[in-house]
Scaffold this active site. Structure first.
Site, short mmCIF file in Angstrom:
data_model
loop_
_atom_site.label_atom_id
_atom_site.label_comp_id
_atom_site.label_asym_id
_atom_site.label_seq_id
_atom_site.Cartn_x
_atom_site.Cartn_y
_atom_site.Cartn_z
N ILE A 28 0.83 -1.21 0.00
CA ILE A 28 0.00 0.00 0.00
C ILE A 28 0.87 1.27 0.00
O ILE A 28 0.57 2.24 -0.70
CB ILE A 28 -0.92 -0.03 1.25
CG1 ILE A 28 -1.87 -1.23 1.15
CG2 ILE A 28 -1.67 1.27 1.42
CD1 ILE A 28 -2.50 -1.65 2.46
N ASP A 95 14.05 2.41 11.46
CA ASP A 95 13.68 1.05 11.86
C ASP A 95 12.77 1.18 13.08
O ASP A 95 13.21 1.60 14.15
CB ASP A 95 14.92 0.21 12.19
CG ASP A 95 14.55 -1.23 12.49
OD1 ASP A 95 13.34 -1.52 12.63
OD2 ASP A 95 15.46 -2.07 12.58
N ASN A 122 2.21 4.31 8.03
CA ASN A 122 1.73 3.21 7.19
C ASN A 122 2.39 1.87 7.52
O ASN A 122 1.74 0.83 7.42
CB ASN A 122 2.00 3.58 5.72
CG ASN A 122 1.85 2.39 4.79
OD1 ASN A 122 0.74 2.00 4.43
ND2 ASN A 122 2.96 1.78 4.42
N SER A 170 -4.62 1.61 10.49
CA SER A 170 -5.04 0.58 11.44
C SER A 170 -5.47 -0.63 10.62
O SER A 170 -4.93 -0.87 9.53
CB SER A 170 -6.15 1.11 12.34
OG SER A 170 -6.54 0.11 13.25
N TYR A 200 -1.75 -8.40 17.42
CA TYR A 200 -1.96 -7.50 16.29
C TYR A 200 -3.16 -6.57 16.57
O TYR A 200 -3.07 -5.35 16.36
CB TYR A 200 -2.21 -8.33 15.01
CG TYR A 200 -2.43 -7.51 13.76
CD1 TYR A 200 -1.39 -6.78 13.18
CD2 TYR A 200 -3.68 -7.48 13.12
CE1 TYR A 200 -1.59 -6.04 12.01
CE2 TYR A 200 -3.89 -6.75 11.95
CZ TYR A 200 -2.84 -6.03 11.40
OH TYR A 200 -3.04 -5.31 10.25
N LYS A 204 -3.32 -2.41 16.76
CA LYS A 204 -4.11 -1.62 15.81
C LYS A 204 -5.24 -0.85 16.50
O LYS A 204 -5.65 0.22 16.04
CB LYS A 204 -4.65 -2.52 14.69
CG LYS A 204 -3.55 -3.05 13.76
CD LYS A 204 -2.82 -1.93 13.02
CE LYS A 204 -1.88 -2.42 11.95
NZ LYS A 204 -1.18 -1.34 11.24
N VAL A 231 -6.05 -6.32 1.27
CA VAL A 231 -5.09 -6.19 0.17
C VAL A 231 -4.17 -7.41 0.27
O VAL A 231 -3.15 -7.38 0.95
CB VAL A 231 -4.30 -4.87 0.30
CG1 VAL A 231 -3.54 -4.57 -0.98
CG2 VAL A 231 -5.22 -3.71 0.66
N ASN A 235 3.28 -7.89 1.20
CA ASN A 235 4.19 -8.72 2.01
C ASN A 235 3.68 -8.96 3.42
O ASN A 235 4.30 -9.70 4.19
CB ASN A 235 5.57 -8.05 2.11
CG ASN A 235 6.36 -8.31 0.86
OD1 ASN A 235 6.12 -9.30 0.18
ND2 ASN A 235 7.28 -7.41 0.54
N1 LIG Z 1 -2.75 -5.63 3.35
C1 LIG Z 1 -3.88 -5.65 4.04
O1 LIG Z 1 -4.82 -6.37 3.73
C2 LIG Z 1 -4.03 -4.76 5.24
C3 LIG Z 1 -5.23 -4.84 5.96
C4 LIG Z 1 -5.37 -4.02 7.08
C5 LIG Z 1 -4.37 -3.15 7.45
N2 LIG Z 1 -3.21 -3.11 6.74
C6 LIG Z 1 -2.15 -2.19 7.19
O2 LIG Z 1 -1.67 -1.43 6.11
C7 LIG Z 1 -0.29 -1.11 6.33
C8 LIG Z 1 0.52 -1.44 5.07
O3 LIG Z 1 0.39 -2.83 4.85
P1 LIG Z 1 0.86 -3.59 3.52
O4 LIG Z 1 -0.19 -4.60 3.25
O5 LIG Z 1 1.24 -2.62 2.46
O6 LIG Z 1 2.14 -4.37 4.08
P2 LIG Z 1 3.60 -4.66 3.48
O7 LIG Z 1 3.56 -4.84 2.00
O8 LIG Z 1 4.15 -5.78 4.30
O9 LIG Z 1 4.36 -3.31 3.81
C9 LIG Z 1 4.76 -3.03 5.11
C10 LIG Z 1 5.80 -1.94 5.09
O10 LIG Z 1 6.21 -1.74 6.45
C11 LIG Z 1 7.63 -1.73 6.49
N3 LIG Z 1 8.15 -2.17 7.77
C12 LIG Z 1 7.95 -3.35 8.40
N4 LIG Z 1 8.66 -3.41 9.54
C13 LIG Z 1 9.32 -2.23 9.65
C14 LIG Z 1 10.22 -1.68 10.59
N5 LIG Z 1 10.63 -2.37 11.67
N6 LIG Z 1 10.71 -0.43 10.39
C15 LIG Z 1 10.33 0.27 9.29
N7 LIG Z 1 9.50 -0.19 8.36
C16 LIG Z 1 9.00 -1.43 8.52
C17 LIG Z 1 8.06 -2.67 5.38
O11 LIG Z 1 9.41 -2.41 5.02
P3 LIG Z 1 10.42 -3.58 4.56
O12 LIG Z 1 10.10 -3.86 3.15
O13 LIG Z 1 11.78 -3.00 4.76
O14 LIG Z 1 10.17 -4.75 5.48
C18 LIG Z 1 7.06 -2.32 4.29
O15 LIG Z 1 7.50 -1.21 3.56
C19 LIG Z 1 0.14 -1.88 7.57
O16 LIG Z 1 0.14 -1.04 8.67
C20 LIG Z 1 -0.94 -2.94 7.71
O17 LIG Z 1 -1.11 -3.36 9.06
C21 LIG Z 1 -3.03 -3.88 5.63
#
Ligand SMILES: NC(=O)c1ccc[n+]([C@@H]2O[C@H](COP(=O)([O-])OP(=O)(O)OC[C@H]3O[C@@H](n4cnc5c(N)ncnc54)[C@H](OP(=O)(O)O)[C@@H]3O)[C@@H](O)[C@H]2O)c1
Length: 328
Positions: A28, A95, A122, A170, A200, A204, A231, A235
């Site tokens: 995202i 980090d 995010n 969240s 988790y 959130k 989504v 990852n």
């Molecule tokens: N995908 C869904 O269905 C969904 C649903 C509800 C909420 N969300 C929320 O949306 C947000 C984005 O999710 P996403 O699906 O895009 O996930 P994602 O693809 O896993 O992206 C997560 C991002 O967070 C970074 N990150 C993780 N640990 C970190 C750390 N210790 N320090 C700094 N950066 C860190 C990752 O960087 P690296 O690449 O370096 O690890 C990556 O850029 C999250 O907060 C998630 O909880 C997502």
């Protein structure tokens, strides 16, 4: 779904618009940065891995150019992308597992900028095994919530300077928290497969409570939280899909959810973009609100909505940070 093309475009030569976002290497966050960049923002992409962030920067620049050229080729009269008006992308090391690093990242932004128009919390991790950070917090609680609390509080004066916005991602998963649990409750129990979801959910829920308190304490800053949608191809799910043997079943399960309810990674960014840039959202009408897929106003859980619980969460967090030497 809300169309980000309807959001204002800024010419970075005459108007400086600054966005700071955590977690932009993929999923995202990547598409959020892409659209902010296309809309003329100077974007600080904060991440823990320089190679991944720098690769994302190159990919976004390329993707923006490709989109602009495609629109030129099609001779759209409504063409709004202008290569000259793209913003700029910058890497900041952050980090979230390390509070010192969070403080350093905020100081770096403060040295470079006098205003932050949009701060987007995010980055996130989901349902991973129990682990304690070197700061002594459960890892999901720190990465998803506590570090974002510290980062936001440090950058708040810059956000206040321009009556900016704070957007926190969240999750629908916060509804798993069915009663108020103290944040000191670490849920380090067997089986991890169940209790990791509670960890988790706590992180959130805390992020929504933080948003509501921030809105009350800072009425001049628009503070909102949101669930971006399901989504499934980011990852976020990789811990589960990479498990030996059973990982394939989790992957298939997530693909079924995706087919039934999922949105694409880019659609997952729409809610954030609307909250970050839509002029129709105001501090008077929308402060502290919770949004869902596509930036539609929604209602968070009764636990997240309870302001007494939110105040308890806030006070606990401030004490924990003070105890570790961080002034809030
Ligand atoms: N995908 C869904 O269905 C969904 C649903 C509800 C909420 N969300 C929320 O949306 C947000 C984005 O999710 P996403 O699906 O895009 O996930 P994602 O693809 O896993 O992206 C997560 C991002 O967070 C970074 N990150 C993780 N640990 C970190 C750390 N210790 N320090 C700094 N950066 C860190 C990752 O960087 P690296 O690449 O370096 O690890 C990556 O850029 C999250 O907060 C998630 O909880 C997502």
């Amino acid at each position: 779904m809300f169309d980000p093309d309807t959001l204002p475009y800024f010419d970075p030569v005459s108007v400086r618009k600054v966005a700071v976002i955590t977690g932009s290497t993929g999923g995202i966050g990547y598409y959020t940065c892409l659209h902010l960049y296309i809309h003329g923002y100077t974007v600080y992409m904060c991440g823990k891995n320089s190679q991944r962030v720098n690769k994302a920067i190159k990919d976004i620049e390329q993707e923006a150019l490709t989109r602009a050229n495609q629109r030129h080729d099609k001779k759209h009269n409504w063409y709004r992308y202008d290569i000259k008006q793209f913003g700029s992308l910058h890497y900041i090391h952050l980090d979230l597992k390390d509070l010192k690093c969070v403080e350093r990242a905020a100081s770096k932004v403060m040295k470079l900028e006098t205003q932050v128009d949009v701060l987007i919390n995010n980055a996130g991790i989901m349902a991973i095994p129990f682990e304690k950070t070197r700061d002594g917090f459960e890892i999901q609680l720190q990465v998803n919530y506590i570090s974002h609390f510290l980062f936001t509080m440090k950058l708040l004066p810059l956000v206040e300077n321009c009556h900016g916005r704070v957007i926190s991602l969240s999750s629908l998963g916060h509804f798993l928290q069915y009663k108020y649990w103290k944040l000191s409750e670490q849920f380090n129990y067997f089986p991890n497969m169940v209790y990791t979801w509670f960890r988790y959910a706590v992180s959130k829920t805390a992020l929504i409570q933080f948003t509501k308190m921030l809105a009350i304490k800072n009425p001049g800053v628009l503070c909102v939280s949101l669930h971006p949608g399901l989504v499934m191809n980011t990852n976020l799910f990789s811990y589960w899909t990479r498990l030996p043997i059973i990982g394939i079943f989790f992957w298939m399960f997530f693909q079924v959810i995706n087919a039934l309810f999922g949105v694409t990674n880019e659609q997952g960014a729409i809610g954030t973009l609307r909250c970050a840039m839509c002029p129709s959202l105001t501090t008077e009408n929308d402060n502290g609100k919770y949004f869902t897929t596509g930036g539609i106003e929604s209602k968070s859980s009764s636990i997240a909505n309870n302001l007494d619980d939110a105040a308890t969460t806030w006070i606990w967090t401030v004490h924990q940070l003070n105890d570790r030497g961080y002034d809030i």
